[in-house]
Design a protein around this motif. Sequence first.
Motif, PDB file in Angstrom:
ATOM      1  N   GLU A   1     162.921  80.460 -33.504  1.00 16.28           N
ATOM      2  CA  GLU A   1     163.041  79.597 -32.859  1.00 16.28           C
ATOM      3  C   GLU A   1     163.566  79.883 -32.194  1.00 16.28           C
ATOM      4  O   GLU A   1     164.441  79.325 -31.439  1.00 16.28           O
ATOM      5  CB  GLU A   1     163.465  78.695 -33.794  1.00 16.28           C
ATOM      6  N   ALA A   2     164.515  81.499 -31.980  1.00 11.15           N
ATOM      7  CA  ALA A   2     164.903  82.097 -30.783  1.00 11.15           C
ATOM      8  C   ALA A   2     163.558  81.876 -29.449  1.00 11.15           C
ATOM      9  O   ALA A   2     162.919  82.599 -29.507  1.00 11.15           O
ATOM     10  CB  ALA A   2     164.549  84.191 -31.147  1.00 11.15           C
ATOM     11  N   PRO A   3     164.414  82.318 -29.148  1.00 20.42           N
ATOM     12  CA  PRO A   3     163.975  81.473 -27.263  1.00 20.42           C
ATOM     13  C   PRO A   3     163.516  83.339 -26.520  1.00 20.42           C
ATOM     14  O   PRO A   3     163.991  82.912 -25.802  1.00 20.42           O
ATOM     15  CB  PRO A   3     164.684  81.013 -26.410  1.00 20.42           C
ATOM     16  N   LEU A   4     162.437  83.764 -27.519  1.00 17.50           N
ATOM     17  CA  LEU A   4     162.454  84.903 -26.191  1.00 17.50           C
ATOM     18  C   LEU A   4     160.608  84.366 -25.354  1.00 17.50           C
ATOM     19  O   LEU A   4     160.580  83.809 -25.451  1.00 17.50           O
ATOM     20  CB  LEU A   4     161.918  85.359 -28.176  1.00 17.50           C
ATOM     21  N   THR A   5     161.402  85.764 -24.786  1.00 15.43           N
ATOM     22  CA  THR A   5     160.405  86.046 -23.465  1.00 15.43           C
ATOM     23  C   THR A   5     160.063  87.038 -23.682  1.00 15.43           C
ATOM     24  O   THR A   5     160.091  87.848 -24.250  1.00 15.43           O
ATOM     25  CB  THR A   5     161.029  85.856 -21.864  1.00 15.43           C
ATOM     26  N   LEU A   6     157.991  86.967 -23.193  1.00 16.45           N
ATOM     27  CA  LEU A   6     157.738  88.386 -23.336  1.00 16.45           C
ATOM     28  C   LEU A   6     158.529  89.185 -22.721  1.00 16.45           C
ATOM     29  O   LEU A   6     158.735  90.742 -23.349  1.00 16.45           O
ATOM     30  CB  LEU A   6     156.357  88.714 -22.016  1.00 16.45           C
ATOM     31  N   ASN A   7     159.484  89.772 -21.683  1.00 21.64           N
ATOM     32  CA  ASN A   7     160.499  90.498 -21.210  1.00 21.64           C
ATOM     33  C   ASN A   7     161.339  91.069 -22.229  1.00 21.64           C
ATOM     34  O   ASN A   7     161.635  92.233 -22.399  1.00 21.64           O
ATOM     35  CB  ASN A   7     161.345  90.404 -19.937  1.00 21.64           C
ATOM     36  N   ASN A   8     161.566  89.858 -23.147  1.00 23.47           N
ATOM     37  CA  ASN A   8     162.948  90.138 -23.782  1.00 23.47           C
ATOM     38  C   ASN A   8     162.279  91.103 -25.070  1.00 23.47           C
ATOM     39  O   ASN A   8     162.199  92.089 -25.807  1.00 23.47           O
ATOM     40  CB  ASN A   8     163.147  88.460 -25.597  1.00 23.47           C
ATOM     41  N   LEU A   9     160.835  90.282 -25.790  1.00 27.76           N
ATOM     42  CA  LEU A   9     160.164  91.017 -26.853  1.00 27.76           C
ATOM     43  C   LEU A   9     159.823  92.975 -26.457  1.00 27.76           C
ATOM     44  O   LEU A   9     159.876  94.186 -26.744  1.00 27.76           O
ATOM     45  CB  LEU A   9     159.006  90.785 -26.733  1.00 27.76           C
ATOM     46  N   HIS A  10     159.543  93.270 -24.535  1.00 27.19           N
ATOM     47  CA  HIS A  10     159.057  94.633 -24.155  1.00 27.19           C
ATOM     48  C   HIS A  10     160.559  95.587 -24.756  1.00 27.19           C
ATOM     49  O   HIS A  10     160.427  96.215 -25.010  1.00 27.19           O
ATOM     50  CB  HIS A  10     158.614  94.329 -23.248  1.00 27.19           C
ATOM     51  N   GLU A  11     161.727  94.301 -24.180  1.00 28.87           N
ATOM     52  CA  GLU A  11     162.557  95.567 -24.049  1.00 28.87           C
ATOM     53  C   GLU A  11     163.308  95.243 -25.197  1.00 28.87           C
ATOM     54  O   GLU A  11     163.859  96.654 -25.555  1.00 28.87           O
ATOM     55  CB  GLU A  11     163.590  94.743 -23.359  1.00 28.87           C
ATOM     56  N   LEU A  12     163.044  94.522 -26.600  1.00 28.05           N
ATOM     57  CA  LEU A  12     163.655  94.980 -28.245  1.00 28.05           C
ATOM     58  C   LEU A  12     162.470  96.300 -28.636  1.00 28.05           C
ATOM     59  O   LEU A  12     162.808  97.057 -29.348  1.00 28.05           O
ATOM     60  CB  LEU A  12     163.412  93.557 -28.635  1.00 28.05           C
ATOM     61  N   ALA A  13     161.163  96.421 -27.973  1.00 21.83           N
ATOM     62  CA  ALA A  13     160.733  96.840 -28.620  1.00 21.83           C
ATOM     63  C   ALA A  13     160.483  98.067 -28.144  1.00 21.83           C
ATOM     64  O   ALA A  13     160.560  99.128 -28.725  1.00 21.83           O
ATOM     65  CB  ALA A  13     159.344  96.563 -28.272  1.00 21.83           C
ATOM     66  N   LEU A  14     160.933  98.015 -26.673  1.00 19.31           N
ATOM     67  CA  LEU A  14     161.283 100.023 -25.797  1.00 19.31           C
ATOM     68  C   LEU A  14     162.737  99.889 -26.517  1.00 19.31           C
ATOM     69  O   LEU A  14     162.806 101.421 -27.081  1.00 19.31           O
ATOM     70  CB  LEU A  14     160.686  99.734 -24.989  1.00 19.31           C
ATOM     71  N   GLY A  15     163.508  99.596 -27.072  1.00 17.60           N
ATOM     72  CA  GLY A  15     164.314  99.834 -27.288  1.00 17.60           C
ATOM     73  C   GLY A  15     164.474 100.187 -29.297  1.00 17.60           C
ATOM     74  O   GLY A  15     165.463 101.394 -29.676  1.00 17.60           O
ATOM     75  N   LEU A  16     163.582  99.667 -29.570  1.00 15.63           N
ATOM     76  CA  LEU A  16     163.502 100.216 -31.128  1.00 15.63           C
ATOM     77  C   LEU A  16     163.057 101.422 -31.059  1.00 15.63           C
ATOM     78  O   LEU A  16     163.351 102.784 -31.571  1.00 15.63           O
ATOM     79  CB  LEU A  16     162.947  99.714 -31.576  1.00 15.63           C
ATOM     80  N   GLU A  17     161.656 101.587 -30.384  1.00 10.59           N
ATOM     81  CA  GLU A  17     161.642 103.384 -30.502  1.00 10.59           C
ATOM     82  C   GLU A  17     161.927 104.043 -29.443  1.00 10.59           C
ATOM     83  O   GLU A  17     162.400 105.343 -30.287  1.00 10.59           O
ATOM     84  CB  GLU A  17     160.145 102.814 -29.366  1.00 10.59           C
ATOM     85  N   LEU A  18     163.405 103.822 -28.309  1.00  9.94           N
ATOM     86  CA  LEU A  18     164.062 104.637 -28.001  1.00  9.94           C
ATOM     87  C   LEU A  18     165.303 105.004 -29.106  1.00  9.94           C
ATOM     88  O   LEU A  18     165.803 106.321 -29.019  1.00  9.94           O
ATOM     89  CB  LEU A  18     165.432 104.291 -26.807  1.00  9.94           C
ATOM     90  N   ALA A  19     165.637 104.160 -29.998  1.00 16.28           N
ATOM     91  CA  ALA A  19     166.589 104.696 -31.167  1.00 16.28           C
ATOM     92  C   ALA A  19     166.246 105.949 -31.765  1.00 16.28           C
ATOM     93  O   ALA A  19     167.129 106.591 -32.123  1.00 16.28           O
ATOM     94  CB  ALA A  19     166.942 102.929 -31.435  1.00 16.28           C
ATOM     95  N   GLY A  20     164.458 105.578 -32.116  1.00 20.05           N
ATOM     96  CA  GLY A  20     164.499 106.753 -32.807  1.00 20.05           C
ATOM     97  C   GLY A  20     164.755 106.435 -34.251  1.00 20.05           C
ATOM     98  O   GLY A  20     164.601 107.795 -34.725  1.00 20.05           O
ATOM     99  N   VAL A  21     164.569 105.340 -34.587  1.00 14.80           N
ATOM    100  CA  VAL A  21     165.230 105.026 -36.161  1.00 14.80           C
ATOM    101  C   VAL A  21     164.047 104.651 -37.123  1.00 14.80           C
ATOM    102  O   VAL A  21     163.247 103.815 -36.535  1.00 14.80           O
ATOM    103  CB  VAL A  21     166.752 104.077 -36.373  1.00 14.80           C
ATOM    104  N   ARG A  22     164.003 104.601 -38.573  1.00 20.57           N
ATOM    105  CA  ARG A  22     162.913 103.827 -38.707  1.00 20.57           C
ATOM    106  C   ARG A  22     163.388 102.276 -38.670  1.00 20.57           C
ATOM    107  O   ARG A  22     164.013 102.099 -38.654  1.00 20.57           O
ATOM    108  CB  ARG A  22     162.915 104.233 -40.100  1.00 20.57           C
ATOM    109  N   PHE A  23     162.460 101.720 -38.830  1.00 23.44           N
ATOM    110  CA  PHE A  23     162.255 100.177 -38.698  1.00 23.44           C
ATOM    111  C   PHE A  23     161.270  99.263 -39.331  1.00 23.44           C
ATOM    112  O   PHE A  23     160.350  99.815 -39.366  1.00 23.44           O
ATOM    113  CB  PHE A  23     162.525  99.378 -36.837  1.00 23.44           C
TER     114      PHE A  23
END
Length: 477
Positions: free
Chosen positions: A287-309
Amino acid sequence: MKEAGELEMVVFPWLAFGHMIPYLELAKRLSARGHAVAFVSTPRNLARLPPVPTRLLSPRLRFVPLKLPRVDGLPEGAESTADLPPGNDELLKKAMDGLAAPFLDFLVDEAAAGKRPDWIVHDFCHHWVPPIAREHNVPCAAFMVCSAAFIAFLGPRWANAVHPRVAMEDFTMTPGWMPPPSAIAYRRRSEAESMADAFRANASGVSSMDRVWTMFERCRLTIYRSCEEVEAGMFALLTDLLRKPAVPAGVLLPPVVATDDEGRSEVLRWLDEQPPKSVIYVALGSEAPLTLNNLHELALGLELAGVRFMWVLRKPAGLFEAAGGNVAEGGVLPDGFEGRIQGRGMVQTGWVPQVAALAHGATGAFLTHCGWGSTMESFAFGLPLVMLPFVIDQPLIARAMEEKGIGVEVPRDDTDGSFNRDGVAAAVQRVMVNDEGKVLASRARKLQQVLADQTAQERYIDNLVEHLRRYRDDGCQ
C-alpha cells in the motif's frame, strides 16, 4: 457449554491485511488458551487469510463472513485496501460502515444461540461498534496494530482540545501532552500533510480522527501489538492519556513455517544459494504510494549499491495497469534492469513468505517502508534497517528506529519527500558494506535476544487475558 474462566470473544479487524494478520495471531493465541473466538471479516478476505492449525479451529476459533455492501465508486470485488490504489480507502471505510446492520444481526444470533460475547475486540475505524455492543451489554476493547508511540502522538480528543493542532507545521512538533525527553514528531512537510489529512472530512463522511477518538472514548480497554522491551513507558503514558488501561499484547509474530524442498518457494531457493548475511531483503508493502519514478530510482539505487538483494515488488493497484501489466521491458522497472542485476539480484512480484525470508541465514538487512508489522519482524530476526517510510506512522517509526541505532533512512527532500538512486545506494552501502553496518547489526541482534524470550511474550497474552477477565463486568462505557 462455556467452561469456568473461558471467554467468548469477537475480533473484528479493519479491512487491510496489515491489520487482519495480527488480529488473526491474537485470535490464535486466545484460542490456544481455551477461549472461543469468532473472527469477523468479509468472505473474500477470510478466503485469503493464511491457514490456521486444525487444533485451533472449531469450536474454539471460527470465521464469520459479513457481506460488504456496494458503494458507488468502490471497484467491484474490492474488500481490502490491497484491492485499491494506495490512499484510496475512504470509500472502503464507507462500505465497512454499512456492515453495522449485518454485525447487529450477528450479535442477535449469537445471543439466541447462548453465545453472547464477553468482549468485542475491534479496530480503529469501528466507531459504530461500541453503541451496538452497548445495546447487548457487551464491552469493547480496541486493538491497535500500530506503534503505541503513534497513538500517543495522535492523543485523545481532550488533549487535542487543550493543545490544538491547526496548521500543518503543528505536526512537526512534539505534542504538548508528551513528557520530555520525547521528541516524537514528523520531520518533513509531506509527512505532516498526510497526518493533517486524518483530521479532515473525507469521502466516508467521518474523519479518521473522529473515528479514532470516538472509538477510544467508548471502549473499555486499549490493546497494542507491542511490548515494554520495544516501547518502554509508553503504556503507562497511554493509560493516563486515554483514562483506561493500555495493555501490550506482545509482538504477535506469525511462526516461520518449515517447508520441504518440493514446497520451498523460489525466493527461499534463491536465498539458499547466497552467502550468509549477504542479501538485503527489500519490501515496501502493498500500500505504499509509489510512483513509477519512485520505483525506477529505487531499482537504480539497488543496482548502484552493488550488493545482493531480494526485492519483493508488490503490485500497487493501478500502477502495473498503467504500465500495461508488464514489470520490465518498458514497464514498471527500468529498461534492461533485470539483465544487468542477474545473478546478484532477484525481483519477485508474486506472494513471498516474508517471515521465512527474513529468518533466512542469507538475509543480512531489510529495506522497509517501516510499517509496524514489518518493523516487528525485523526485530525478531535481528536485522538492521534501511528505511524508506511514506505515510501515517511510518515516518515516526523510522525516526524511532534511527534513535535506537538499528537503522538508517534513505535521504529525502524535506518538502515533497522525494528520493533518488544515489541516496538509496548510499543508505544500502552504509548498512551492508560499511563498518557502520556492523554496529547497527550488533544493536539489532541485542534487541532480537530480548524479544526471543518466548516465555515473556506469552506472559503478555496471559496478562491481557487477566485484564479481559477483570474488566469484563465493570459495566459498559
